[in-house]
Design a protein around this motif. Structure first.
Motif, PDB file in Angstrom:
ATOM      1  N   ALA A  48       0.840  -1.212   0.000  1.00  0.00           N
ATOM      2  CA  ALA A  48       0.000   0.000   0.000  1.00  0.00           C
ATOM      3  C   ALA A  48       0.873   1.259   0.000  1.00  0.00           C
ATOM      4  N   ARG A  49       1.972   1.238   0.765  1.00  0.00           N
ATOM      5  CA  ARG A  49       2.899   2.382   0.780  1.00  0.00           C
ATOM      6  C   ARG A  49       3.459   2.635  -0.613  1.00  0.00           C
ATOM      7  N   LEU A  50       3.832   1.538  -1.283  1.00  0.00           N
ATOM      8  CA  LEU A  50       4.380   1.675  -2.639  1.00  0.00           C
ATOM      9  C   LEU A  50       3.342   2.263  -3.584  1.00  0.00           C
ATOM     10  N   ARG A  51       2.131   1.700  -3.549  1.00  0.00           N
ATOM     11  CA  ARG A  51       1.083   2.199  -4.453  1.00  0.00           C
ATOM     12  C   ARG A  51       0.774   3.670  -4.163  1.00  0.00           C
ATOM     13  N   VAL A  54       3.566   5.758  -5.709  1.00  0.00           N
ATOM     14  CA  VAL A  54       3.432   5.793  -7.165  1.00  0.00           C
ATOM     15  C   VAL A  54       2.325   6.759  -7.570  1.00  0.00           C
ATOM     16  N   SER A  55       1.212   6.714  -6.850  1.00  0.00           N
ATOM     17  CA  SER A  55       0.091   7.613  -7.136  1.00  0.00           C
ATOM     18  C   SER A  55       0.511   9.076  -6.951  1.00  0.00           C
ATOM     19  N   ASP A  80       5.644  12.395 -20.509  1.00  0.00           N
ATOM     20  CA  ASP A  80       4.770  11.267 -20.863  1.00  0.00           C
ATOM     21  C   ASP A  80       5.510   9.940 -20.741  1.00  0.00           C
ATOM     22  N   ALA A  81       6.785   9.943 -21.152  1.00  0.00           N
ATOM     23  CA  ALA A  81       7.587   8.708 -21.046  1.00  0.00           C
ATOM     24  C   ALA A  81       7.731   8.285 -19.595  1.00  0.00           C
ATOM     25  N   HIS A  82       7.918   9.242 -18.698  1.00  0.00           N
ATOM     26  CA  HIS A  82       8.044   8.914 -17.272  1.00  0.00           C
ATOM     27  C   HIS A  82       6.703   8.446 -16.689  1.00  0.00           C
ATOM     28  N   LEU A  83       5.626   9.013 -17.169  1.00  0.00           N
ATOM     29  CA  LEU A  83       4.301   8.543 -16.731  1.00  0.00           C
ATOM     30  C   LEU A  83       4.077   7.101 -17.169  1.00  0.00           C
ATOM     31  N   LEU A  84       4.547   6.761 -18.377  1.00  0.00           N
ATOM     32  CA  LEU A  84       4.419   5.378 -18.855  1.00  0.00           C
ATOM     33  C   LEU A  84       5.230   4.420 -17.992  1.00  0.00           C
ATOM     34  N   ILE A  85       6.435   4.859 -17.585  1.00  0.00           N
ATOM     35  CA  ILE A  85       7.279   4.007 -16.735  1.00  0.00           C
ATOM     36  C   ILE A  85       6.585   3.749 -15.398  1.00  0.00           C
ATOM     37  N   LEU A  86       5.938   4.774 -14.863  1.00  0.00           N
ATOM     38  CA  LEU A  86       5.222   4.608 -13.593  1.00  0.00           C
ATOM     39  C   LEU A  86       4.092   3.599 -13.702  1.00  0.00           C
ATOM     40  N   ASN A  87       3.587   3.407 -14.908  1.00  0.00           N
ATOM     41  CA  ASN A  87       2.508   2.441 -15.119  1.00  0.00           C
ATOM     42  C   ASN A  87       3.016   1.107 -15.669  1.00  0.00           C
ATOM     43  N   ASP A  88       4.340   0.970 -15.764  1.00  0.00           N
ATOM     44  CA  ASP A  88       4.917  -0.234 -16.365  1.00  0.00           C
ATOM     45  C   ASP A  88       4.896  -1.386 -15.364  1.00  0.00           C
ATOM     46  N   PRO A  89       4.241  -2.498 -15.687  1.00  0.00           N
ATOM     47  CA  PRO A  89       4.183  -3.638 -14.772  1.00  0.00           C
ATOM     48  C   PRO A  89       5.562  -4.181 -14.411  1.00  0.00           C
ATOM     49  N   LEU A  90       6.518  -4.076 -15.340  1.00  0.00           N
ATOM     50  CA  LEU A  90       7.848  -4.609 -15.057  1.00  0.00           C
ATOM     51  C   LEU A  90       8.442  -3.959 -13.820  1.00  0.00           C
ATOM     52  N   ASN A 131      21.137   4.509 -22.554  1.00  0.00           N
ATOM     53  CA  ASN A 131      20.952   5.602 -21.604  1.00  0.00           C
ATOM     54  C   ASN A 131      19.498   5.872 -21.252  1.00  0.00           C
ATOM     55  N   ARG A 132      18.564   5.176 -21.908  1.00  0.00           N
ATOM     56  CA  ARG A 132      17.172   5.313 -21.494  1.00  0.00           C
ATOM     57  C   ARG A 132      16.939   4.721 -20.099  1.00  0.00           C
ATOM     58  N   PHE A 133      17.902   3.894 -19.626  1.00  0.00           N
ATOM     59  CA  PHE A 133      17.806   3.407 -18.246  1.00  0.00           C
ATOM     60  C   PHE A 133      17.769   4.573 -17.271  1.00  0.00           C
ATOM     61  N   GLN A 134      18.413   5.683 -17.613  1.00  0.00           N
ATOM     62  CA  GLN A 134      18.409   6.845 -16.722  1.00  0.00           C
ATOM     63  C   GLN A 134      16.996   7.338 -16.459  1.00  0.00           C
ATOM     64  N   ASP A 135      16.105   7.185 -17.443  1.00  0.00           N
ATOM     65  CA  ASP A 135      14.722   7.604 -17.221  1.00  0.00           C
ATOM     66  C   ASP A 135      14.046   6.726 -16.174  1.00  0.00           C
ATOM     67  N   VAL A 136      14.325   5.423 -16.220  1.00  0.00           N
ATOM     68  CA  VAL A 136      13.792   4.528 -15.184  1.00  0.00           C
ATOM     69  C   VAL A 136      14.361   4.920 -13.830  1.00  0.00           C
ATOM     70  N   GLN A 137      15.678   5.238 -13.787  1.00  0.00           N
ATOM     71  CA  GLN A 137      16.321   5.656 -12.539  1.00  0.00           C
ATOM     72  C   GLN A 137      15.669   6.918 -11.985  1.00  0.00           C
ATOM     73  N   HIS A 138      15.372   7.882 -12.859  1.00  0.00           N
ATOM     74  CA  HIS A 138      14.750   9.121 -12.394  1.00  0.00           C
ATOM     75  C   HIS A 138      13.372   8.865 -11.790  1.00  0.00           C
ATOM     76  N   VAL A 139      12.616   7.983 -12.420  1.00  0.00           N
ATOM     77  CA  VAL A 139      11.284   7.652 -11.889  1.00  0.00           C
ATOM     78  C   VAL A 139      11.419   6.973 -10.529  1.00  0.00           C
ATOM     79  N   VAL A 140      12.363   6.043 -10.422  1.00  0.00           N
ATOM     80  CA  VAL A 140      12.582   5.345  -9.149  1.00  0.00           C
ATOM     81  C   VAL A 140      13.013   6.338  -8.071  1.00  0.00           C
ATOM     82  N   ASP A 141      13.893   7.276  -8.420  1.00  0.00           N
ATOM     83  CA  ASP A 141      14.325   8.280  -7.441  1.00  0.00           C
ATOM     84  C   ASP A 141      13.146   9.095  -6.919  1.00  0.00           C
ATOM     85  N   ARG A 142      12.214   9.419  -7.793  1.00  0.00           N
ATOM     86  CA  ARG A 142      11.043  10.187  -7.349  1.00  0.00           C
ATOM     87  C   ARG A 142      10.208   9.372  -6.369  1.00  0.00           C
ATOM     88  N   ILE A 143       9.999   8.088  -6.681  1.00  0.00           N
ATOM     89  CA  ILE A 143       9.219   7.225  -5.772  1.00  0.00           C
ATOM     90  C   ILE A 143       9.957   7.057  -4.447  1.00  0.00           C
TER      91      ILE A 143
END
Length: 591
Positions: A48-51, A54-55, A80-90, A131-143
């Motif tokens: 629940a904390r994670l969800r 993310v929200s 938009d790309a970062h919003l997609l990552i936030l919704n990525d099941p992976l 280097n697109r991994f950096q976008d995943v890293q940025h999203v993770v840092d925000r969470i």
């Protein structure tokens, strides 16, 4: 006596020179510790904390997107790309899986999921896609920041005329900065192809990235010089260094204004020969940048990014919306869309990839598309529908033989008829083939009868012709664009193309190198496509040349036997036919 200044070398990600005081946003990654979950009820509380985090992250990014000024609205697709990552099941579902299976806190499980994704990205050869991994890293840092309560300074709090320093900057951070407030950006992390670098260039903010330890060496209020041209940072500079760089800053600004003012002039030689100078792009947000820099269209629109970092391939409608927007924004200039070049080092999880001993020589590019016709058909439908909104060309990559080209054209013809039967009147669209392997050079006269244009992809052509992996440190030094065999291949392709009445362009990195431009004109190329920052300089150089002199230079070079002899002749002859303003650039190439 004042201590000597400290010099740091990084990567010049956005050109320009800035002198001023530092505003330090953060000193590094958020520290995460593992906390075991001892009671069953704790597991769902962590989920629940994670969800919830993310929200909140989704809400923050949507709010940032809504505040993007009109002049850089094209950058919204990064958000938009970062919003997609936030919704990525992976990412999210894998994190939840780690929480439940490993019985660990949400922060630790998120880092575990990130490491798993990083391992997958580390196998990608292409720098831009890696280097697109950096976008995943940025999203993770925000969470993580939301989960831990550790948030960096608000970009809105940056004082006027500051040089912003951070371990890393997400595009969401960068996009909130304004050139009238921020003098420059400096980060430990990053590369020229990161989204942050792209945003900095589009905003016209000088930036140096990949500095590794800049956050350890400065504090808010430190005085620094930023040289985005050389990728250099000088911490606590001397008065002599300040005076020198003030002069260089003024000189660069005059040069930039002169180049940009002339960027929209045609690339026409002194003896009246006109060359098309276009841009290579991967993202929608690059369109304003290439137009500002004088691109006469897009010579290579790479389409792979839409297929990566997702569990299923993008649908026709999603592809169509992106292609249509690019075509509309570039009108009346043409856009050349390269069909899917997945495989080798670029793997998409939604597409089956067999295990291969040597993926670079395996099921990739046009071969993979022909083996997966439904995925290929979906992309072709999207491209054809977008062609109704501007000038569009289709280009098939990695063509090695006639049969591949005929099969691709046959599928394209089927899709055209299918769309016309649905009432969509598809116009006639030029079709091209990329020349990237030696067999395509050998049968270029045959291929030329089936297409409307050629585009020489020198990156792969050099790699495959010389049997060199350009990211292998043991042989990378042998990667040589001036190899006599490569130059003869370029000459052969241009000659047979022109004999067949079709245009021949180049979209590899070689096209944007100033040292090679006179030679490429002499070899007969009709079009050069490159990164945006190279366009103004290349166009200015072309306007200083005569094709007759370039042709004579090419004839002399084709008689030489080694790359070293060719480079030596170039450096001897070019000062005689180039203006003095390019002399310093030649000196750097020679060095």
């Amino acid at each position: 006596m004042k201590q000597e200044s400290i010099k740091l070398k990084g990567i010049g990600a956005s050109p320009g020179i800035a002198i001023g005081e530092v505003f330090l946003i953060d000193r590094g990654r958020i520290k995460v510790t593992q906390r075991p979950l001892l009671r069953p009820e704790e597991i769902e509380l962590e989920v629940a904390r994670l969800r919830g985090a993310v929200s909140q992250a989704l809400s923050e990014l949507k709010a940032i997107k809504n505040k993007i000024p009109d002049e850089i609205l094209g950058q919204s697709s990064i958000i938009d790309a970062h919003l997609l990552i936030l919704n990525d099941p992976l990412l999210i579902e894998r994190t939840i899986s780690f929480i439940r299976q490993e019985k660990v806190n949400a922060e630790w499980a998120l880092v575990m999921a990130l490491r798993e994704i990083e391992r997958a990205f580390s196998n990608i050869e292409d720098e831009y896609l890696r280097n697109r991994f950096q976008d995943v890293q940025h999203v993770v840092d925000r969470i993580l920041g939301i989960l831990t309560g550790t948030r960096p300074a608000d970009p809105a709090a940056i004082p006027n005329q500051a040089i912003v320093v951070a371990h890393d900057l997400s595009p969401a951070d960068t996009i909130q900065m304004r050139p009238n407030r921020v003098l420059a950006l400096l980060t430990n992390m990053g590369s020229r192809t990161s989204h942050t670098a792209i945003v900095a260039r589009s905003l016209g903010i000088p930036a140096v990235v990949g500095l590794e330890k800049i956050t350890d060496l400065v504090s808010s209020g430190s005085f620094v010089i930023v040289d985005g041209l050389e990728g250099l940072v000088i911490i606590e500079p001397t008065q002599e260094e300040i005076a020198r760089y003030e002069g260089l800053r003024d000189e660069f600004e005059r040069f930039r204004l002169e180049i940009v003012r002339a960027a929209h002039l045609p690339a026409e030689t002194l003896d009246g020969h006109q060359i098309k100078v276009k841009a290579n792009i991967e993202l929608l947000e690059e369109v304003p940048v290439i137009l500002e820099h004088g691109a006469e269209g897009v010579g290579l629109f790479r389409t792979e990014f839409l297929y990566l970092n997702r569990s299923t391939p993008p649908g026709e409608e999603e592809l169509y919306q992106v292609y249509r927007e690019v075509v509309e924004r570039l009108a009346p200039f043409p856009v050349t869309i390269r069909t899917l070049d997945i495989g080798g080092d670029k793997l998409a999880r939604g597409i089956h990839h067999p295990r291969e001993t040597n993926p670079a020589l395996g099921l990739r590019s046009i071969r993979l598309c022909l083996k997966e016709p439904e995925i290929f058909r979906s992309q072709l439908r999207a491209i054809l529908r977008a062609s109704l909104y501007g000038r569009l060309r289709i280009m098939f990559p990695m063509v090695s033989g006639l049969q591949e080209l005929l099969e691709a054209k046959a599928l394209l013809a089927e899709v055209i008829e299918e769309l016309r039967s649905e009432g969509i009147n598809i116009p006639s669209i030029p079709i091209g083939a990329m020349i990237e392997v030696p067999t395509a050079v050998a049968i270029a006269d045959i291929l030329a009868q089936e297409v409307d244009f050629f585009s020489i992809g020198t990156n792969d052509l050099i790699q495959y012709s010389l049997a060199i992996d350009r990211v292998n440190e043991h042989v990378a030094h042998l990667y040589e664009p001036l190899h006599p065999g490569i130059l003869r291949m370029i000459k052969q392709v241009t000659e047979v193309g022109h004999e067949a009445g079709i245009e021949v362009g180049m979209c590899g990195e070689m096209a944007g190198e100033l040292l090679y431009v006179p030679l490429l004109l002499g070899l007969g190329l009709d079009e050069l496509s490159m990164n945006a920052l190279s366009i103004p300089r290349v166009k200015k150089l072309i306007r200083c040349l005569k094709v007759s002199e370039c042709q004579e230079l090419a004839r002399e070079i084709l008689k030489l036997a080694t790359p070293e002899a060719i480079k030596e002749l170039l450096l001897q002859r070019l000062p005689k036919i180039l203006p003095e303003s390019f002399a310093d650039l030649l000196e750097k190439v020679a060095a």
